[in-house]
Design a protein around this motif. Structure first.
Motif, PDB file in Angstrom:
ATOM      1  N   ARG A 156       0.794  -1.228   0.000  1.00 40.44           N
ATOM      2  CA  ARG A 156       0.000   0.000   0.000  1.00 40.44           C
ATOM      3  C   ARG A 156       0.827   1.280   0.000  1.00 40.44           C
ATOM      4  NH1 ARG A 156      -5.343  -0.127   1.437  1.00 40.44           N
ATOM      5  NH2 ARG A 156      -5.328   2.084   0.888  1.00 40.44           N
ATOM      6  N   THR A 197       2.402   1.548  -3.625  1.00 42.04           N
ATOM      7  CA  THR A 197       1.688   1.138  -4.831  1.00 42.04           C
ATOM      8  C   THR A 197       1.720   2.224  -5.901  1.00 42.04           C
ATOM      9  OG1 THR A 197       0.213  -0.291  -3.555  1.00 42.04           O
ATOM     10  CG2 THR A 197      -0.501   0.308  -5.752  1.00 42.04           C
ATOM     11  N   GLN A 198       1.484   3.465  -5.508  1.00 43.24           N
ATOM     12  CA  GLN A 198       1.447   4.536  -6.503  1.00 43.24           C
ATOM     13  C   GLN A 198       2.797   4.705  -7.202  1.00 43.24           C
ATOM     14  OE1 GLN A 198      -0.068   8.076  -4.613  1.00 43.24           O
ATOM     15  NE2 GLN A 198      -2.149   7.281  -4.487  1.00 43.24           N
ATOM     16  N   ARG A 220      -7.080  -7.447  -3.314  1.00 48.56           N
ATOM     17  CA  ARG A 220      -6.864  -6.131  -2.696  1.00 48.56           C
ATOM     18  C   ARG A 220      -8.129  -5.609  -2.015  1.00 48.56           C
ATOM     19  NH1 ARG A 220      -7.562  -2.310  -0.619  1.00 48.56           N
ATOM     20  NH2 ARG A 220      -6.959  -0.146  -1.030  1.00 48.56           N
ATOM     21  N   HIS A 221      -9.282  -5.709  -2.665  1.00 53.47           N
ATOM     22  CA  HIS A 221     -10.531  -5.160  -2.135  1.00 53.47           C
ATOM     23  C   HIS A 221     -11.311  -6.283  -1.452  1.00 53.47           C
ATOM     24  CE1 HIS A 221      -9.614  -1.472  -4.216  1.00 53.47           C
ATOM     25  NE2 HIS A 221      -9.443  -2.162  -5.331  1.00 53.47           N
ATOM     26  N   LYS A 273      -7.067   7.605 -11.459  1.00 55.24           N
ATOM     27  CA  LYS A 273      -6.753   6.176 -11.407  1.00 55.24           C
ATOM     28  C   LYS A 273      -5.676   5.761 -12.406  1.00 55.24           C
ATOM     29  CE  LYS A 273      -9.113   1.753 -10.780  1.00 55.24           C
ATOM     30  NZ  LYS A 273      -8.773   1.660  -9.359  1.00 55.24           N
ATOM     31  N   TRP A 305      -3.199   4.724  -9.985  1.00 54.81           N
ATOM     32  CA  TRP A 305      -3.806   3.419  -9.756  1.00 54.81           C
ATOM     33  C   TRP A 305      -4.484   3.329  -8.385  1.00 54.81           C
ATOM     34  CZ3 TRP A 305      -6.136  -0.027 -12.228  1.00 54.81           C
ATOM     35  CH2 TRP A 305      -6.455  -1.258 -11.643  1.00 54.81           C
ATOM     36  N   GLU A 306      -3.729   3.385  -7.314  1.00 59.49           N
ATOM     37  CA  GLU A 306      -4.326   3.282  -5.972  1.00 59.49           C
ATOM     38  C   GLU A 306      -4.799   4.673  -5.563  1.00 59.49           C
ATOM     39  OE1 GLU A 306      -5.910   1.217  -3.556  1.00 59.49           O
ATOM     40  OE2 GLU A 306      -4.084   0.026  -3.666  1.00 59.49           O
ATOM     41  N   THR A 307      -6.079   4.959  -5.807  1.00 58.54           N
ATOM     42  CA  THR A 307      -6.584   6.307  -5.538  1.00 58.54           C
ATOM     43  C   THR A 307      -8.084   6.317  -5.262  1.00 58.54           C
ATOM     44  OG1 THR A 307      -6.705   8.557  -6.433  1.00 58.54           O
ATOM     45  CG2 THR A 307      -6.871   6.753  -8.008  1.00 58.54           C
ATOM     46  N   GLU A 346      -5.603   6.876   0.756  1.00 63.74           N
ATOM     47  CA  GLU A 346      -5.105   7.713  -0.330  1.00 63.74           C
ATOM     48  C   GLU A 346      -5.929   8.991  -0.479  1.00 63.74           C
ATOM     49  OE1 GLU A 346      -3.424   3.992  -0.404  1.00 63.74           O
ATOM     50  OE2 GLU A 346      -5.579   4.316  -0.734  1.00 63.74           O
TER      51      GLU A 346
END
Length: 458
Positions: free
Chosen positions: A283, A286-287, A313-314, A433, A437-439, A444
């Motif tokens: 986490r 990731t960005q 992930r989710h 996104k 990506w991770e947003t 975030e």
């Protein structure tokens, strides 16, 4: 409206509410904040937290859901103050850092944050709320012109697009003529969906992600007696949360996608159940990992790995995952793995023809309602919102190279069709996104909201 300064925020879900709250608390000189929400009843809530179903739980433990990056226990303290009420909820057994609390409670939390920020704002710092839709935006110096469908035109200095997630687009499956049928529900959160499903003996949910889970649990809790069918290409469902020992991620910025996948598999080879800890360890980075990948590898990820990433992930609250498992065992929830080939509708039902994955065989599933739970539409060229169309047609924004969001610079400023970052229009959350990506999750979004508000005040 040249004095005081003004900022317009389009969208009053999590992102818009937090930016507005930070601006209210940071501003020391007169400022007008215009918070615009197109859907009545969703101020401070958005789609995710406007639900009133007690079975809709947060997918993250309470200890990780603070709205403020510098106060990690803010939400937990808020929940503790309301422990008595929360424990009366049928799906809540405790109120602790590891508890999965109702989403409607989190909506109350966000609404409280906005009210308290407004109450504690400096003199001359004011919040204006609008239930309205922004339909046209024209940049200008020093003011933009933002036209609303009912309230006329606002003239803010800055505009923030806090758009959140959009309803899914119609799947490129079967015969598209069916999508105009009264048996098809393209937006799973439209108010008429439950009324359309309730009298049926069988329904089909397209998709097997979090929206499918929400509807499955909702139907079960409301006493629906029909059979729930769901279909996805790979048959992947979200996994459940489970306590795991923290680990150090082996992945480093600059590593290729294939090498990253190999390293992740090697790291979990001796302890298969440690995958949760390894996903969580990604986490913070990731960005940066995403931004370091070449465009070709990002496309490979979206084409081949995205469904696997999403289900790992989710994750789900354990109690929700257990209900899902029991419904599947009992036959009330039937999973189909494959593609929809066509819909054949008659007076009483619609026969959905499904081609099994890895086979040329197909079979029919008769249902009386079909709900699109395939996930948010992220291609902005396909969206029907007037403001989005206006911005794209005039070249004020452009999709990111992957076409899963909008192109932005490192500060969230939208980039126009010529490649120039705006000095007036910003965004945060899901529109970023393709770049980050991770947003889409709280850790975030809360950081983006705090940084964007501070930048605008500076």
């Amino acid at each position: 409206m040249s004095s005081p300064r003004s900022i317009a925020i389009i969208g009053a879900g999590f992102s818009g509410t937090l930016v507005a709250s930070h601006l209210l608390l940071l501003a020391k000189s007169p400022l007008n904040i215009h918070l615009i929400e197109r859907t009545p009843g969703q101020f401070g809530r958005g789609v995710a937290y406007s639900t009133f179903a007690n079975c809709h739980l947060l997918n993250v433990p309470a200890g990780n859901m603070s709205a403020f990056p510098d106060d990690k226990e803010h939400f937990l303290r808020w929940a503790k103050h309301r422990e008595g009420c929360l424990l009366n909820e049928p799906w809540v057994q405790s109120v602790s850092a590891s508890s999965f609390l109702p989403r409607k409670a989190y909506g109350d939390y966000l609404a409280d944050i906005l009210v308290n920020a407004e109450r504690n704002a400096a003199p001359g710092v004011r919040l204006f709320r609008y239930y309205d839709e922004a339909i046209e935006l024209t940049p200008g110096k020093p003011h933009a012109a933002l036209r609303l469908s009912r309230a006329g035109t606002l003239y803010p200095n800055k505009v923030i697009l806090a758009l959140g997630n959009f309803p899914p687009g119609d799947p490129q499956l079967g015969n598209s003529a069916f999508y105009s049928s009264h048996r098809y529900f393209g937006n799973p959160w439209s108010p008429n969906v439950m009324a359309g499903i309730w009298p049926t003996k069988a329904c089909l949910l397209i998709g097997s992600g979090l929206t499918m889970v929400d509807w499955t649990i909702t139907l079960q809790q409301s006493g629906y007696t029909g059979t729930i069918h769901c279909i996805s290409r790979r048959g992947l469902w979200p996994h459940a949360h489970q306590a795991s020992k923290p680990v150090q991620s082996p992945l480093r910025v600059g590593t290729s996608l294939l090498d990253s996948l190999r390293q992740l598999r090697r790291s979990t080879a001796n302890s298969p159940e440690s995958w949760r800890a390894h996903i969580d360890a990604l986490r913070p980075n990731t960005q940066e990992l995403w931004k370091s990948l070449p465009l070709s590898e990002k496309r490979q990820f979206l084409r081949h790995l995205r469904p696997y990433w999403d289900c790992h992930r989710h994750r789900l609250a354990p109690v929700v995952a257990e209900h899902l498992k029991e419904m599947s065992k009992s036959g009330r929830l039937v999973q189909h793995i494959g593609r929809i080939q066509k819909y054949v509708e008659n007076e009483k039902a619609v026969n959905v023809q499904i081609c099994q994955r890895g086979s040329l065989k197909s079979y029919d599933v008769p249902v009386e309602a079909v709900v699109n739970c395939s996930g948010s539409e992220t291609n902005y060229r396909k969206l029907e919102r007037p403001l989005i169309r206006d911005l794209l047609v005039r070249g004020l924004v452009r999709p990111d190279p992957l076409e899963i969001g909008l192109d932005v610079d490192e500060h969230g400023a939208l980039i126009d069709s010529k490649g120039t970052p705006s000095r007036q229009i910003y965004t945060l959350g899901p529109p970023q996104k393709g770049i980050l990506w991770e947003t889409t999750a709280v850790p975030e979004l809360r950081g983006q909201a705090a940084r964007l508000a501070a930048r605008l005040m500076a």
